[in-house]
Each structure stands twice: as structure tokens, then as C-alpha cells.
Write a protein that holds these residues in place. Structure first.
Motif, PDB file in Angstrom:
ATOM      1  N   PRO A 297       0.832  -1.213   0.000  1.00  0.00           N
ATOM      2  CA  PRO A 297       0.000   0.000   0.000  1.00  0.00           C
ATOM      3  C   PRO A 297       0.865   1.262   0.000  1.00  0.00           C
ATOM      4  CG  PRO A 297       0.026  -1.001   2.176  1.00  0.00           C
ATOM      5  CD  PRO A 297       0.757  -1.941   1.276  1.00  0.00           C
ATOM      6  N   PRO A 298       0.288   2.391  -0.392  1.00  0.00           N
ATOM      7  CA  PRO A 298       1.086   3.627  -0.509  1.00  0.00           C
ATOM      8  C   PRO A 298       1.314   4.305   0.833  1.00  0.00           C
ATOM      9  CG  PRO A 298      -1.182   4.065  -1.111  1.00  0.00           C
ATOM     10  CD  PRO A 298      -1.097   2.571  -0.846  1.00  0.00           C
ATOM     11  N   SER A 299       2.359   5.119   0.861  1.00  0.00           N
ATOM     12  CA  SER A 299       2.569   6.072   1.950  1.00  0.00           C
ATOM     13  C   SER A 299       2.074   7.426   1.464  1.00  0.00           C
ATOM     14  CB  SER A 299       4.055   6.157   2.320  1.00  0.00           C
ATOM     15  OG  SER A 299       4.523   4.919   2.794  1.00  0.00           O
ATOM     16  N   LEU A 300       1.320   8.145   2.312  1.00  0.00           N
ATOM     17  CA  LEU A 300       0.707   9.418   1.914  1.00  0.00           C
ATOM     18  C   LEU A 300       1.308  10.585   2.685  1.00  0.00           C
ATOM     19  CD1 LEU A 300      -3.136   8.733   1.587  1.00  0.00           C
ATOM     20  CD2 LEU A 300      -1.409   8.751  -0.191  1.00  0.00           C
ATOM     21  N   SER A 301       1.428  11.716   2.004  1.00  0.00           N
ATOM     22  CA  SER A 301       1.847  12.958   2.662  1.00  0.00           C
ATOM     23  C   SER A 301       1.183  14.136   1.960  1.00  0.00           C
ATOM     24  CB  SER A 301       3.374  13.108   2.634  1.00  0.00           C
ATOM     25  OG  SER A 301       3.857  13.087   1.303  1.00  0.00           O
ATOM     26  N   ILE A 302       0.759  15.122   2.755  1.00  0.00           N
ATOM     27  CA  ILE A 302       0.135  16.344   2.230  1.00  0.00           C
ATOM     28  C   ILE A 302       1.079  17.511   2.479  1.00  0.00           C
ATOM     29  CG2 ILE A 302      -1.780  17.964   2.480  1.00  0.00           C
ATOM     30  CD1 ILE A 302      -3.575  15.702   3.240  1.00  0.00           C
ATOM     31  N   TYR A 303       1.269  18.344   1.474  1.00  0.00           N
ATOM     32  CA  TYR A 303       2.063  19.548   1.666  1.00  0.00           C
ATOM     33  C   TYR A 303       1.480  20.688   0.827  1.00  0.00           C
ATOM     34  CZ  TYR A 303       4.392  17.861  -2.618  1.00  0.00           C
ATOM     35  OH  TYR A 303       4.662  17.396  -3.882  1.00  0.00           O
ATOM     36  N   PRO A 327       0.802  -3.157  -6.746  1.00  0.00           N
ATOM     37  CA  PRO A 327       0.957  -2.739  -8.136  1.00  0.00           C
ATOM     38  C   PRO A 327       0.520  -1.296  -8.349  1.00  0.00           C
ATOM     39  CG  PRO A 327      -0.960  -4.146  -7.908  1.00  0.00           C
ATOM     40  CD  PRO A 327      -0.275  -4.162  -6.585  1.00  0.00           C
ATOM     41  N   HIS A 328       0.529  -0.849  -9.622  1.00  0.00           N
ATOM     42  CA  HIS A 328       0.393   0.579  -9.891  1.00  0.00           C
ATOM     43  C   HIS A 328      -1.046   1.085  -9.827  1.00  0.00           C
ATOM     44  CE1 HIS A 328      -0.682  -1.077 -13.822  1.00  0.00           C
ATOM     45  NE2 HIS A 328      -1.294   0.068 -14.067  1.00  0.00           N
ATOM     46  N   THR A 329      -2.043   0.209  -9.779  1.00  0.00           N
ATOM     47  CA  THR A 329      -3.437   0.653  -9.776  1.00  0.00           C
ATOM     48  C   THR A 329      -3.754   1.381  -8.468  1.00  0.00           C
ATOM     49  OG1 THR A 329      -4.045  -1.236 -11.153  1.00  0.00           O
ATOM     50  CG2 THR A 329      -5.831  -0.068 -10.039  1.00  0.00           C
ATOM     51  N   LEU A 330      -4.170   2.634  -8.573  1.00  0.00           N
ATOM     52  CA  LEU A 330      -4.441   3.467  -7.394  1.00  0.00           C
ATOM     53  C   LEU A 330      -5.512   4.484  -7.736  1.00  0.00           C
ATOM     54  CD1 LEU A 330      -3.389   4.198  -4.455  1.00  0.00           C
ATOM     55  CD2 LEU A 330      -2.033   5.970  -5.597  1.00  0.00           C
ATOM     56  N   ALA A 387      -6.446   7.457  -0.502  1.00  0.00           N
ATOM     57  CA  ALA A 387      -5.849   6.600  -1.527  1.00  0.00           C
ATOM     58  C   ALA A 387      -6.452   5.210  -1.390  1.00  0.00           C
ATOM     59  CB  ALA A 387      -4.335   6.541  -1.365  1.00  0.00           C
ATOM     60  N   LYS A 388      -7.107   4.739  -2.442  1.00  0.00           N
ATOM     61  CA  LYS A 388      -7.702   3.409  -2.452  1.00  0.00           C
ATOM     62  C   LYS A 388      -6.807   2.471  -3.256  1.00  0.00           C
ATOM     63  CE  LYS A 388     -12.441   5.118  -2.007  1.00  0.00           C
ATOM     64  NZ  LYS A 388     -13.802   5.163  -2.605  1.00  0.00           N
ATOM     65  N   HIS A 389      -6.288   1.457  -2.562  1.00  0.00           N
ATOM     66  CA  HIS A 389      -5.341   0.513  -3.169  1.00  0.00           C
ATOM     67  C   HIS A 389      -5.714  -0.893  -2.734  1.00  0.00           C
ATOM     68  CE1 HIS A 389      -1.369  -1.523  -3.710  1.00  0.00           C
ATOM     69  NE2 HIS A 389      -1.313  -0.741  -4.763  1.00  0.00           N
ATOM     70  N   GLU A 390      -5.436  -1.889  -3.592  1.00  0.00           N
ATOM     71  CA  GLU A 390      -5.828  -3.251  -3.256  1.00  0.00           C
ATOM     72  C   GLU A 390      -5.082  -3.791  -2.044  1.00  0.00           C
ATOM     73  OE1 GLU A 390      -4.073  -6.488  -5.839  1.00  0.00           O
ATOM     74  OE2 GLU A 390      -3.945  -4.798  -7.232  1.00  0.00           O
ATOM     75  N   GLY A 391      -3.934  -3.189  -1.711  1.00  0.00           N
ATOM     76  CA  GLY A 391      -3.225  -3.614  -0.509  1.00  0.00           C
ATOM     77  C   GLY A 391      -3.900  -3.105   0.745  1.00  0.00           C
ATOM     78  N   GLU A 392      -4.254  -1.848   0.743  1.00  0.00           N
ATOM     79  CA  GLU A 392      -4.901  -1.237   1.915  1.00  0.00           C
ATOM     80  C   GLU A 392      -5.229   0.214   1.574  1.00  0.00           C
ATOM     81  OE1 GLU A 392      -3.817  -0.147   6.569  1.00  0.00           O
ATOM     82  OE2 GLU A 392      -2.580  -1.569   5.453  1.00  0.00           O
TER      83      GLU A 392
END
Length: 450
Positions: A297-303, A327-330, A387-392
């Protein structure tokens, strides 16, 4: 009284014995609880030339399975009338490889295992690490028989199984000679984890091929590309040279229990794909496929962080960066929760394309213009990147403060009081400064006059 008890005990033992006999007969006919597998028999159409595009012919087929040699009357099994007698097989499976619960659906279930039977032609291995198994120029008489390969996929991805069966010529009673299976047809793993791809094999101890040596091969395939991961020559006890690192098999378990599982020490994105476990015996080979997917799953940050104060009429730009995912689907989006607790979607914003890092993971970002007039942000609240990802699914939030709107909040009032106090202090300092200067000038003039 004692006589009566003995009579009842005798009746009980008689009923018990009859029950055991009935139970034994029932399971003897049904193949010791093994399923009856419905399959497709697939082969090239007669008279057609071989090749990748050769027309194929398929027929319904049925396998009655038992773990012991078939000795019951096959006429009592009552096969369906829509299946040709030539495609009904009475299989002996000493190891019970076909008897897994994953191949035996509940009665009345519409989901059934997928099964395919093909004619099989024994031949020498074409890879160098298995060539020693067939170094003799002569084929053994044992190979003169009817050979079949059977591929079965269990329910709910619990099992994948491939067997080689041998039947005396013109017989419909084959016996399983070589079996290869995996209990993990589909594997998902996070980055950095150790991965086990299950593969086990069994060889009929009564076969002349048992004890004559074996070879194991694991090969990787993905989008038309392939590579050899690991290969072991069991006859000469040596590994083939490969460029793959971090992959291994347990040789001790291989000999003790036929455990040919592949171990990947540290999962990486490049490991995603299909792995094929192939077992070679003299003139025989069988394989199963295992799909591995690396899901991170991705790591998210807002700036900018924190977000600047928003004044009506101005626009604050927020950006959300998602990185390190595979994978790249997000799917990226924005949400806003006001100070009143009400939530709503702000849309996707301006989403960029994917960027791939050197480790194979992906990153992507979205940009959102925060305009209090257009987006109805009220007095502010919490801006969230989703962020919606198949991992989490992942979320990251930042606080947005809006000042200068009607019905000021407590925070706005405090800010205005603070500004007023600062202005008052500045004016007071200037007043004292100019007052002091005027007083000094007046004193100096008085002294000169005297």
C-alpha cells in the motif's frame, strides 16, 4: 438379570458389526471417500498435423478414484449416460492426491473443481540438469503403456494438482505414478517479507522409476519474459548455475517428504509473476504453476504542511503525494470535514501520471485548489487525501483555517483580538516616542532663552 444384560450386549455387538461392514462396503465402493471427478478429455483431432494452432477435440470424461487397486465391479458405479464408456476411468491413487477436500465440493454445489485429462507421451528431458536421468539410449519396457496427464484446480484456490497416470494398453484403469501439487496456487506478499511458494511431489514406490533419480526446476514467467530461478539435479546432488539471488529450496525436506517449495528470502516488486515448479523423472515430467503478487500500500503525505490560512478571495493549493506502492493501480481523491462535523467529497483534483522508482514501486500525486467561495469551506475544517489501493486504503489529513468570514469563530475572534493588541502596542510606542521628542525640544528652547 445377568442373562438379560448379556442378551442386550450380544444384540449391540451384532448391530455394531453390521454397521462396520456397511460402512466398509460403502466407502470401498466410493473409493475411500475420494471424489468422482468430472473432467474434459482434450487431445488433437485425429488426422490433424501438430503445432500451436492444431485443432483440439474435447469430450466429457469421468474419473472414479480409489486409494487401493480397483477390485469392485465397475458396473455397480452407474456412470452418467451422456459420457462415453471410453472416457470413463477407474483410477488407483495410492497417495490419495485426488482425495483432497479441495476437490470434493459439498453435495449440490454449483462450484466444482476444474479438471482436464490429456494423452501423455513419455520422453527424455530436454534440460541439462535432468539429462542424466535418461542417459541410456534405450527406453524401458515399462513405458509401453497408455499414459495420461491430469491437471486439476481445486475450489477457492486451495489446491492445484498435476498427475501422471499409467494404464496397461487398452485398459481404463490407470494408476497415479507421479504427482505434483501446490497448496498455495495464489500468494500475496508485502515488500521485504519472506515468501514460501509451496510445491510437493510423490512417486509411486512400486514403480520402476522410483529411486532412479529426479530433478527439480523453478522457472519464472511474466508478460512473455522468463528466467530460471533455481534448478536441482537430484541424481548428482548439485544445483545448476543461475543469476537469481535470494532463492532457495530445502534439500533435506526434498528427500524426506518430497517438499520442493521455493523460498524467496526478501520479496521485491520484480518477484511478481508466475512461478512454475517442474519435477522430472526418467522420461516423465509434470508441473504446477503458482502466482505471486507483491502488494504494497502507498505512503501518503500532504504539503505544504501545515496548510496556510485561507482568506476569502484567495486560493490555497494543497498537494498529496502517494509513494512506494505496488501494483500501480491506485485511486486518489479528496474529502473535507467541516467544523460542524459534516463531510463531503472534493473530487480527485488534478492527478498526475505514475512514476516508477528504482525498486519497482510507484508514486503518484494529486493537486487541489482550495477556494472557499467555490468549495463552500465555511470557517475551515479538515482536508483529507484518500488513496484506495488493493493492498490497503490509506488516508492523510491536514487542518485548514479560514478567516474573515461572517459569524467569526472563537479562533477568528482570538486572532482579531491578538492583532488589535499588537496594533495598540505599536501606536502606544509611537506616541511615547514622539511625546518624548517634543518634551526635549521644549526644554532646550527654555534653556537658550535664559
Amino acid at each position: 438379570m445377568i442373562s438379560t444384560n448379556k442378551g442386550k450386549m450380544s444384540e449391540f455387538l451384532t448391530i455394531y458389526k453390521l454397521s462396520i461392514i456397511t460402512f466398509t462396503l460403502f466407502f470401498g465402493v466410493s473409493g475411500s471417500g475420494c471424489p468422482v471427478l468430472e473432467c474434459w478429455f482434450v487431445q488433437e483431432k485425429p488426422g490433424q498435423r501438430g503445432g500451436f494452432t492444431a485443432p483440439m477435440d474435447q469430450e466429457k470424461s469421468l474419473m472414479f478414484i480409489t486409494t487401493e487397486a480397483y477390485n469392485e465391479k465397475t458396473s455397480e458405479l452407474h456412470p452418467p449416460a451422456d459420457i462415453s464408456p471410453s472416457r470413463i476411468y477407474y483410477v488407483t491413487d495410492p497417495a490419495g492426491t485426488f482425495c483432497s477436500s479441495a476437490l470434493n465440493p459439498p453435495k449440490g454445489s454449483v462450484n466444482k473443481p476444474k479438471c482436464e485429462i490429456n494423452p501423455f507421451m513419455p520422453h527424455a528431458a530436454m534440460v541439462r540438469w535432468a539429462s542424466a536421468l535418461t542417459d541410456s539410449a534405450q527406453s524401458p519396457v515399462y513405458l509401453q503403456a497408455d499414459w495420461f496427464s491430469v491437471a486439476v484446480q481445486g475450489l477457492d484456490e486451495q489446491l492445484t494438482l498435476s498427475n501422471i497416470m499409467r494404464a496397461p494398453s487398452a485398459s481404463k484403469e490407470p494408476k497415479v505414478i507421479l504427482s505434483v501439487s501446490s497448496k498455495t496456487p495464489v500468494v500475496r506478499s508485502r515488500l521485504g517479507e519472506q515468501v514460501l511458494l509451496d510445491c510437493g511431489f510423490w512417486v509411486d514406490p512400486s514403480s520402476p522409476l522410483h529411486g532412479s533419480g529426479f530433478s527439480i526446476e523453478w522457472r519464472y514467467q511474466f508478460r512473455g519474459e522468463g528466467r530460471l530461478v533455481i534448478a536441482y539435479d537430484g541424481k548428482n546432488d548439485r544445483f545448476a548455475e543461475t543469476s537469481e539471488t535470494g532463492a532457495d529450496i530445502d534439500v533435506t525436506a526434498l528427500y524426506e517428504s518430497g517438499n520442493a517449495s521455493l523460498i524467496l528470502e526478501e520479496a521485491q516488486v520484480r518477484h511478481s509473476g508466475t512461478y512454475i515448479c517442474t519435477v522430472y523423472l526418467p522420461h516423465l515430467l509434470v508441473q504446477v504453476a503458482v502466482d505471486l503478487e507483491i502488494v504494497e500500500p502507498p505512503s501518503l503525505s500532504i504539503y505544504p504542511s501545515p496548510l496556510p490560512l485561507l482568506v476569502p478571495g484567495q486560493v490555497v493549493v494543497a498537494q498529496c503525494e502517494a509513494s512506494g506502492f505496488a501494483p500501480h493501480t491506485l485511486e486518489l481523491g479528496w474529502e473535507f470535514t467541516g467544523v460542524d462535523g459534516k463531510s463531503g467529497s472534493l473530487g480527485q483534483g488534478s492527478v498526475t501520471g505514475h512514476r516508477q522508482a528504482s525498486d519497482g514501486t510507484f508514486s503518484q500525486s494529486t493537486r487541489l485548489e482550495l477556494d472557499s467561495g467555490k468549495l463552500k469551506l465555511g470557517r475551515g475544517g479538515e482536508v483529507t487525501c484518500v488513496a484506495k489501493h488493493e493492498g490497503e486504503a490509506r488516508r492523510a489529513s491536514a487542518t485548514l483555517n479560514v478567516i474573515g468570514v461572517s459569524a467569526p469563530s472563537i479562533e477568528d475572534s482570538m486572532a482579531m483580538v491578538a492583532v488589535a493588541l499588537v496594533l495598540y502596542g505599536v501606536i502606544k510606542v509611537l506616541y511615547w516616542t514622539f511625546s518624548s521628542a517634543d518634551s526635549s525640544d521644549a526644554d532646550l528652547k527654555d534653556k537658550k532663552a535664559k
